[in-house]
Write a protein that holds these residues in place. Sequence first.
Motif, PDB file in Angstrom:
ATOM      1  N   MET A   1       0.832  -1.210   0.000  1.00  0.00           N
ATOM      2  CA  MET A   1       0.000   0.000   0.000  1.00  0.00           C
ATOM      3  C   MET A   1       0.865   1.258   0.000  1.00  0.00           C
ATOM      4  SD  MET A   1      -3.053   1.060  -0.082  1.00  0.00           S
ATOM      5  CE  MET A   1      -4.006   2.533   0.214  1.00  0.00           C
ATOM      6  N   LEU A   2       1.927   1.235   0.824  1.00  0.00           N
ATOM      7  CA  LEU A   2       2.826   2.386   0.897  1.00  0.00           C
ATOM      8  C   LEU A   2       3.505   2.639  -0.445  1.00  0.00           C
ATOM      9  CD1 LEU A   2       4.130   4.548   2.678  1.00  0.00           C
ATOM     10  CD2 LEU A   2       5.900   2.882   3.264  1.00  0.00           C
ATOM     11  N   GLU A   3       3.816   1.547  -1.157  1.00  0.00           N
ATOM     12  CA  GLU A   3       4.452   1.671  -2.468  1.00  0.00           C
ATOM     13  C   GLU A   3       3.520   2.359  -3.465  1.00  0.00           C
ATOM     14  OE1 GLU A   3       6.798  -1.184  -5.711  1.00  0.00           O
ATOM     15  OE2 GLU A   3       5.614  -2.062  -4.085  1.00  0.00           O
ATOM     16  N   HIS A   4       2.224   2.039  -3.401  1.00  0.00           N
ATOM     17  CA  HIS A   4       1.235   2.657  -4.281  1.00  0.00           C
ATOM     18  C   HIS A   4       1.115   4.154  -3.990  1.00  0.00           C
ATOM     19  CE1 HIS A   4      -0.728  -0.719  -6.463  1.00  0.00           C
ATOM     20  NE2 HIS A   4      -0.229  -1.435  -5.455  1.00  0.00           N
ATOM     21  N   ILE A   5       1.056   4.507  -2.704  1.00  0.00           N
ATOM     22  CA  ILE A   5       0.909   5.918  -2.327  1.00  0.00           C
ATOM     23  C   ILE A   5       2.138   6.717  -2.749  1.00  0.00           C
ATOM     24  CG2 ILE A   5       0.690   7.487  -0.353  1.00  0.00           C
ATOM     25  CD1 ILE A   5      -0.903   5.288   1.071  1.00  0.00           C
ATOM     26  N   GLU A   6       3.310   6.154  -2.509  1.00  0.00           N
ATOM     27  CA  GLU A   6       4.547   6.857  -2.872  1.00  0.00           C
ATOM     28  C   GLU A   6       4.644   7.071  -4.379  1.00  0.00           C
ATOM     29  OE1 GLU A   6       9.417   6.411  -2.412  1.00  0.00           O
ATOM     30  OE2 GLU A   6       8.068   5.023  -1.394  1.00  0.00           O
TER      31      GLU A   6
END
Length: 246
Positions: A1-6
């Motif tokens: 999820m963090l990868e998508h947001i970044e």
Amino acid sequence: MLEHIELFFKSIFIDNMVFAVFLGMCSYLAVSKKVATAVGLGAAVIFVLAVTVPLNWLLDQYLLRDGALVWLGPEYADYNLSFLSFILFIATIATMVQLVEIVVEKFSPSLYNSLGIFLPLIAVNCAILGGSLFMQARDIQTLGLALNYGVSSGIGWFLAILAIAAIREKIRYSNVPAPLRGLGITFIITGLMGIGFQSFGGMLTGGGEEAPAPVEETTAEKVIEKKEIKEEIDSKDVSYNDAINK
């Protein structure tokens, strides 16, 4: 999820197609005289990028890259069709642009007329092809990330053309020096906006990182230090012996 947001925020603000790599400048400059027209073209670019980047990701994963044809059988594992990347990517983009052109002409003839030749020219917009090529260069691993990158890159381009269109509408009433009127002041404003967008880089890079652990002395440094200490002790012993003998 963090990868998508970044990836989402990085593609919009830091790696913006217009302000970071100056792609799609022809449409950006030509169709940014009115906000309404800029919104229509920006929405079309978002749609085309959102569709073509995932489609081209599938082509790259299962057809183009080295060993991609292994799903057909072990005998196809050594095939590499990457030399067809440009042809297939452009064919996919052209197909989607034609679909957008048909839809816009059907449901919004006024927008179709205001966009004019620049709507079909999305097919040769370097920002659209750049999105697929950057996706390939980034080695994006999942279809979800590819869709994320396509949408966020389109939003970044949309924000760029919307911002410059709003400024150009207001700047008509400003007292701009004669040599800078038109494209001159537009390029200056674009440069300033690019600097502003690059300042967002601090949000995703360098923040919250732990301080690096102290580096241990190397073996050579330890040997040199011990040698210096030994020489200092020896010199003190010599001076002490000399004093006793005297």
